[in-house]
Design a protein around this motif. Structure first.
Motif, short mmCIF file in Angstrom:
data_model
loop_
_atom_site.label_atom_id
_atom_site.label_comp_id
_atom_site.label_asym_id
_atom_site.label_seq_id
_atom_site.Cartn_x
_atom_site.Cartn_y
_atom_site.Cartn_z
N SER A 1 38.25 29.41 28.30
CA SER A 1 38.18 27.96 28.45
C SER A 1 36.75 27.51 28.22
O SER A 1 35.81 28.30 28.34
N LEU A 2 36.59 26.24 27.93
CA LEU A 2 35.26 25.71 27.67
C LEU A 2 34.42 25.60 28.93
O LEU A 2 33.21 25.83 28.91
N PHE A 3 35.06 25.24 30.07
CA PHE A 3 34.29 24.98 31.30
C PHE A 3 34.79 25.75 32.51
O PHE A 3 34.11 25.77 33.54
N GLY A 4 35.97 26.35 32.43
CA GLY A 4 36.54 27.01 33.61
C GLY A 4 35.67 28.10 34.18
O GLY A 4 35.56 28.25 35.40
N GLY A 5 35.00 28.85 33.31
CA GLY A 5 34.16 29.95 33.78
C GLY A 5 32.89 29.52 34.46
O GLY A 5 32.22 30.31 35.13
N THR A 6 32.55 28.24 34.31
CA THR A 6 31.33 27.72 34.95
C THR A 6 31.64 26.83 36.15
O THR A 6 30.73 26.22 36.71
N ASN A 7 32.91 26.75 36.53
CA ASN A 7 33.30 25.88 37.64
C ASN A 7 33.10 26.60 38.97
O ASN A 7 33.80 27.55 39.30
N TYR A 8 32.10 26.12 39.72
CA TYR A 8 31.74 26.66 41.04
C TYR A 8 31.43 28.16 40.98
O TYR A 8 31.84 28.94 41.82
N ASP B 1 44.27 23.31 29.39
CA ASP B 1 44.15 24.76 29.18
C ASP B 1 42.84 25.07 28.47
O ASP B 1 42.14 26.02 28.82
N LEU B 2 42.52 24.27 27.48
CA LEU B 2 41.30 24.48 26.72
C LEU B 2 40.06 24.18 27.55
O LEU B 2 39.05 24.90 27.47
N LEU B 3 40.12 23.16 28.41
CA LEU B 3 38.95 22.76 29.18
C LEU B 3 38.70 23.67 30.38
O LEU B 3 37.59 24.17 30.57
N PHE B 4 39.74 23.89 31.22
CA PHE B 4 39.51 24.60 32.48
C PHE B 4 40.53 25.69 32.79
O PHE B 4 40.16 26.75 33.30
N ASP B 5 41.82 25.45 32.53
CA ASP B 5 42.84 26.39 33.01
C ASP B 5 42.81 27.71 32.26
O ASP B 5 43.06 28.77 32.83
N GLY B 6 42.54 27.67 30.96
CA GLY B 6 42.39 28.91 30.21
C GLY B 6 43.49 29.16 29.19
O GLY B 6 44.66 28.85 29.42
N VAL B 7 43.09 29.72 28.07
CA VAL B 7 43.99 30.15 26.99
C VAL B 7 43.98 31.68 26.99
O VAL B 7 42.92 32.31 27.00
N THR C 1 38.93 46.61 18.87
CA THR C 1 39.38 45.61 19.84
C THR C 1 38.84 45.93 21.22
O THR C 1 38.37 45.04 21.94
N ILE C 2 38.91 47.19 21.61
CA ILE C 2 38.39 47.61 22.92
C ILE C 2 36.90 47.32 23.03
O ILE C 2 36.41 46.84 24.05
N ALA C 3 36.16 47.62 21.94
CA ALA C 3 34.71 47.39 21.96
C ALA C 3 34.39 45.91 22.14
O ALA C 3 33.46 45.55 22.89
N ILE C 4 35.14 45.05 21.47
CA ILE C 4 34.91 43.61 21.61
C ILE C 4 35.28 43.15 23.01
O ILE C 4 34.57 42.35 23.64
N CYS C 5 36.37 43.64 23.55
CA CYS C 5 36.80 43.23 24.89
C CYS C 5 35.79 43.64 25.96
O CYS C 5 35.66 42.97 26.99
N MET C 6 35.07 44.72 25.71
CA MET C 6 34.07 45.17 26.69
C MET C 6 32.94 44.16 26.85
O MET C 6 32.26 44.15 27.88
N SER C 7 32.74 43.34 25.84
CA SER C 7 31.66 42.34 25.92
C SER C 7 32.10 41.07 26.64
O SER C 7 31.28 40.20 26.93
N PHE C 8 33.41 40.95 26.94
CA PHE C 8 33.93 39.72 27.52
C PHE C 8 33.47 39.50 28.97
O PHE C 8 33.38 38.37 29.43
N ASP C 9 33.19 40.58 29.70
CA ASP C 9 32.84 40.44 31.11
C ASP C 9 31.57 39.63 31.32
O ASP C 9 31.39 39.01 32.37
N SER C 10 30.68 39.63 30.35
CA SER C 10 29.41 38.90 30.48
C SER C 10 29.48 37.51 29.88
O SER C 10 28.48 36.79 29.86
N ASN C 11 30.66 37.12 29.42
CA ASN C 11 30.82 35.81 28.77
C ASN C 11 31.41 34.81 29.76
O ASN C 11 32.54 34.99 30.23
N LYS C 12 30.65 33.76 30.06
CA LYS C 12 31.08 32.76 31.04
C LYS C 12 32.35 32.03 30.60
O LYS C 12 33.08 31.47 31.43
#
Length: 494
Positions: free
Chosen positions: A222-229, A181-187, A198-209
């Protein structure tokens, strides 16, 4: 005794020609011819031999992840030093691929996007399945707390409430859960709160890999899930057709001709290649340099020694992060806050006070080890970075790129869950990208380029030896023949 002068003169001439050919062709003409031939073939222009390999490697890179499990969480929360247990390696196939390639013949450049595909191999992971339960500082919870403490301290009174919204009232700033979950599947991260901060912080999540969007109100960290393919960015590099020394050299990344992470131009300059290809005939003094976008830095390895790999001559390069890699002030967070020896401060690169180093703080400031109670044991063999290069073609035949990521943890009196934690550079995990070309590849090099070099070498020395011996023998025989012809005949009876 009569020696035929003409034969010796002819032999002398032939021997001199052989000697001159052996020296001239073997030491001067052939090296130039070989260099021209090799540099003419090693480029990534369309139609070149290595263009298909450059676009998509026909083999995977070994990608191993090792994580640090915390065995004394409650003690750390009360201010004690961490006790760590390394878990891993988790083995993945890493397939590298370039796409949307656009060539510019006038500039001799190619622009491309790239992505990596990771495939988990439990059969090569020493019995690990990814279902193991691990405890470590939560990279997102602890990371957000530490980032706010660095440059947004005005938010400290509200950040705990935000974290309660996002993570359903966590008891502390640690993660305990499945490794995969931590590596690829997601927490899970819940952005359904109507709290404005909270809403303001969540708005920045879209640009976070590191955060994958599940729906309008939920993300998976996850540490690597957002960068997989996924598209990891756009490189523009030289193809090396016009100037072989420029092969792979980075011109721009994501359209920018220099980084903007650091305070001065000298730190923002791209140095080296895109790390997937290197020029032929590099000098030992140049070192091996490559730009790594994930840490906003170009890193270099220095020549150490000569060696052999599968029968091929290679040069050994090592990266010594124990040297002062932060000698330029602009790599420091501010004037009075430079990272410890042997580490890289990634705060200006990613906005989180992460610290990169060699695994187990190998070659780093010994004080970093003093902050950890147990679980770290740095050694060169396990934690150093080394590469074996066939320097004539610029081919890395064996390489192990290792990097550890740690979080700069500090106690924050205003935040209950971390008000007593120790001030420590806290190791989270380290990765190793490794490649070892098998005999299938090295034998092709030996049976083509190096076989030709060996043949020329044999012919060169045969010509030199035969020419030298023939010249010496012919000279001696000519002298003897001359002495015989000039011999005075004594009168009979004397």
């Amino acid at each position: 005794m009569h020696f035929p002068k003409l034969n010796y003169k002819a032999t002398l001439i032939v021997s001199a020609c052989l000697l001159a050919f052996g020296i001239g062709f073997g030491f001067f003409a052939f090296p130039k011819l070989l260099k021209k031939m090799v540099t003419g073939q090693i480029n990534v222009a369309p139609g070149s031999t290595i263009r298909p390999l450059y676009e998509k490697a026909p083999f995977f890179i070994d990608f191993r992840v090792r994580l640090f499990n915390v065995t004394n969480k409650e003690e750390i929360i009360e201010g004690k030093k961490p006790k760590l247990q390394e878990i891993g390696p988790y083995f993945f196939e890493e397939w590298k691929e370039k796409f949307e390639m656009v060539d510019d013949d006038a500039e001799d450049t190619v622009t491309y996007h790239y992505r990596n595909k990771f495939i988990f191999r439990p059969d090569l992971s020493d019995g690990l399945t990814g279902d193991e339960i691990i405890t470590m500082p939560h990279p997102l919870i602890m990371g957000m707390l530490m980032a706010v403490n660095v440059d947004k301290q005005a938010m400290l009174p509200t950040i705990e409430g935000v974290l309660k919204n996002l993570f359903h009232d966590p008891a502390d700033a640690f993660y305990t859960g499945r490794v995969m979950d931590l590596l690829f599947d997601g927490v899970g991260v819940d952005c359904s709160s109507d709290d404005k901060t909270t809403i303001a912080i969540c708005m920045s999540f879209d640009s976070n890999k590191a955060l994958r969007k599940i729906d309008d109100q939920h993300y998976a960290f996850s540490l690597f899930g957002g960068t997989n393919y996924t598209d990891l960015g756009e490189f523009k590099v030289y193809r090396g057709k016009k100037n072989y020394r420029d092969l792979g050299r980075v011109i721009s990344f994501n359209g920018e001709t220099e980084m903007n992470a650091w305070d001065e131009d000298e730190c923002n300059t791209y140095v080296g290649t895109d790390s997937t290809i290197f020029p032929a005939f590099m000098s030992k003094e140049e070192g091996i340099w490559a730009y790594e976008p994930s840490i906003c830095r170009s890193l270099g390895a220095s020549y150490r020694s000569k060696s052999k790999y599968n029968g091929l001559p290679v040069l050994v390069y090592e990266m010594d992060m124990g040297e002062d890699i932060n000698i330029k002030q602009c790599f420091c967070r501010d004037e009075d806050n430079c990272p410890p020896k042997g580490t890289i401060d990634l705060f200006k690169c990613g906005g989180v006070p992460m610290i990169a180093s060699l695994p187990h703080f190998y070659l780093a400031d010994p004080k970093l080890l003093e902050g950890i109670d147990s679980g770290l044991n740095p050694t060169k063999e396990k934690h150093g970075i080394s590469m074996l290069f066939e320097i004539m073609t610029g081919s890395p035949l064996k390489a192990a790129k290792r990097l550890q990521f740690s979080l700069e943890v500090k106690s924050i009196p205003q935040v209950e869950m971390v008000k007593n934690v120790p001030d420590v550079i806290f190791p989270l995990f380290w990765v190793e990208e490794g490649v070892s070309l098998g005999r299938e590849f090295t034998d092709k090099m030996k049976n083509s380029l190096f076989l030709m070099i060996k043949i020329v070498k044999v012919v060169k020395w045969l010509c030199i030896v035969i020419g030298a011996l023939g010249g010496i023998l012919s000279g001696v025989m000519m002298v003897m023949s001359s002495q015989s012809n000039n011999k005075v005949t004594m009168p009979n009876g004397r």
